[in-house]
Enzyme design. Structure first.
Site, PDB file in Angstrom:
ATOM      1  N   CYS A 288      54.624 -13.824  48.465  1.00  0.00           N
ATOM      2  CA  CYS A 288      55.284 -14.898  48.631  1.00  0.00           C
ATOM      3  C   CYS A 288      55.147 -15.817  47.274  1.00  0.00           C
ATOM      4  CB  CYS A 288      54.608 -15.630  49.893  1.00  0.00           C
ATOM      5  SG  CYS A 288      55.233 -14.968  51.422  1.00  0.00           S
TER       6      CYS A 288
ATOM      7  N   CYS B  58      55.895 -14.914  32.267  1.00  0.00           N
ATOM      8  CA  CYS B  58      56.508 -15.172  33.615  1.00  0.00           C
ATOM      9  C   CYS B  58      55.859 -16.158  34.387  1.00  0.00           C
ATOM     10  CB  CYS B  58      56.585 -13.758  34.168  1.00  0.00           C
ATOM     11  SG  CYS B  58      55.091 -13.116  34.655  1.00  0.00           S
TER      12      CYS B  58
END
Length: 382
Positions: A188, A340
């Site tokens: 998540c 990232c």
């Protein structure tokens, strides 16, 4: 098991339901539930079980409350940031219903303690978000013949079931015999989750717990209920026990708990982790950005919506989702640093580009979150 006058007033809307009544409410009070995880799913589960009057509620969680939890983990509030989740959840539960016995297990559930923990309870509810713990919970429940009320969430989708071979249904391994390769399924934290989704799925799990406690209705044993929040649609899939299942099949080969990290392909972190030769630090990335003479190109492989939240000036965006069609814009002979959010997707991008013939690639360890921690605090963490 008796109800005093205050409890009769508290549970009056249960008592006037013929399917529940006084006998059913006493059964709820006599039930002991172990909730593994006090996060997104654990929040509505614990709160509604407390409101319903479950007698004993165990909470297994070793984490602390973070600001990023508050969007969905409604059992915690802003003043709880930094507190152990178990303690924060216990205080909320006691405000809801002081009659509930709350036992906080401020520990990581493991092969060493799972059987002892679960043996103390009648029903187990899985509110976890990682595969090793799901398989561990499943196997322990099968060995102890305890119902495992399962739920999972990701982005806008959720699913729920009750795994209970001793009640005639399948177990989690019957549905998912093997875990996905490490890193294949985003967490998540990487993929996001709609804040209300764990509330919906958690309430489904709680409903199943109460039905099991009272002994009414048709449970999700043998059924998987999936939910698509964007389409507002439910779908039901029939599940069958696998006769070849290694834990609940006709000839089980798993008769005791195993190493679930190893089973899921997760290697333990060394006490003093060695530098990965494919990684550089955010300090290295800063040097590359401030010294053009180094000839190092830095790229960001996050998605555009993440770039809007936080970005580093001067770093071009090459989202991992479209890198396959855009990698020709990059020079395969140039030194390239890839970042990232945390370093997971940058390693995937590195592997892909290397397969295309790129020679000089490095992944930035910790990604933009590490940049925010160590270089520029003005860049928000998310």
């Amino acid at each position: 098991m008796q109800l005093d006058n205050d409890e009769i007033r508290r549970y009056s809307r249960h008592l006037i339901l013929p399917e529940v009544g006084l006998i059913g409410q006493k059964k709820i009070k006599a039930t002991r539930v172990l909730c593994i995880g006090a996060g997104g799913l654990g929040s509505p589960i614990a709160m509604y079980l407390a409101a319903a009057g479950v007698g004993k509620l165990g909470l297994v969680d070793f984490d602390t409350v973070d600001f990023s939890n508050l969007q969905r983990q409604i059992i915690h509030g802003t003043p709880d940031v930094g507190r152990p989740k178990g303690e924060s959840a216990r205080d909320t539960i006691k405000r809801i219903n002081p009659n509930v016995e709350v036992v906080v297990h401020n520990t990581r559930i493991s092969s060493e303690n799972a059987l002892d923990l679960i043996a103390q309870y009648d029903i187990v509810v899985d509110g976890t978000d990682n595969f090793p713990t799901r398989y561990l919970t499943n196997d322990a429940c099968v060995l102890l013949k305890k119902p495992n009320v399962y739920g999972s969430i990701f982005r806008f989708d959720g699913q729920a079931s009750v795994f209970a071979p001793h009640l005639g249904g399948p177990c989690y391994r019957c549905l998912y015999p093997e875990p996905p390769p490490p890193g294949m399924v985003p967490s998540c934290a990487e993929g996001g989750v709609l804040g209300v989704l764990p509330g919906i799925v958690g309430c489904m799990q709680t409903t199943e717990i109460l039905k099991l406690a009272i002994g009414i209705g048709t449970s999700l044993v043998g059924r998987l209920l999936t939910f698509d929040a964007l389409a507002m649609k439910f779908r039901e899939l029939k599940l069958r026990r696998d006769p070849q299942c290694p834990i609940c099949g006709d000839h089980p080969t798993i008769t005791k708990l195993i190493d679930y990290e190893m089973f899921c392909g997760i290697t333990p972190e060394p006490a003093t982790p060695a530098q990965n030769p494919d990684e550089v630090t955010v300090q290295d990335m800063k040097k590359a950005l401030t010294d053009p003479k180094l000839g190092i190109k830095v790229i960001d492989v996050r998605e555009p919506d993440e770039h809007q939240i936080a970005h580093i000036n001067g770093v071009p965006l090459f989202p991992l989702s479209v890198l396959q069609s855009r990698f020709t814009e990059l020079d395969p002979n140039q030194q390239i640093y890839i970042h990232c959010k945390s370093g997971v997707r940058s390693m995937k991008a590195l592997k892909f580009l290397r397969e295309q013939g790129f020679k000089y690639l490095k992944s930035v360890k910790g990604g933009i979150n590490a940049w925010s921690d160590e270089i520029d605090h003005d860049v928000p963490k998310y």
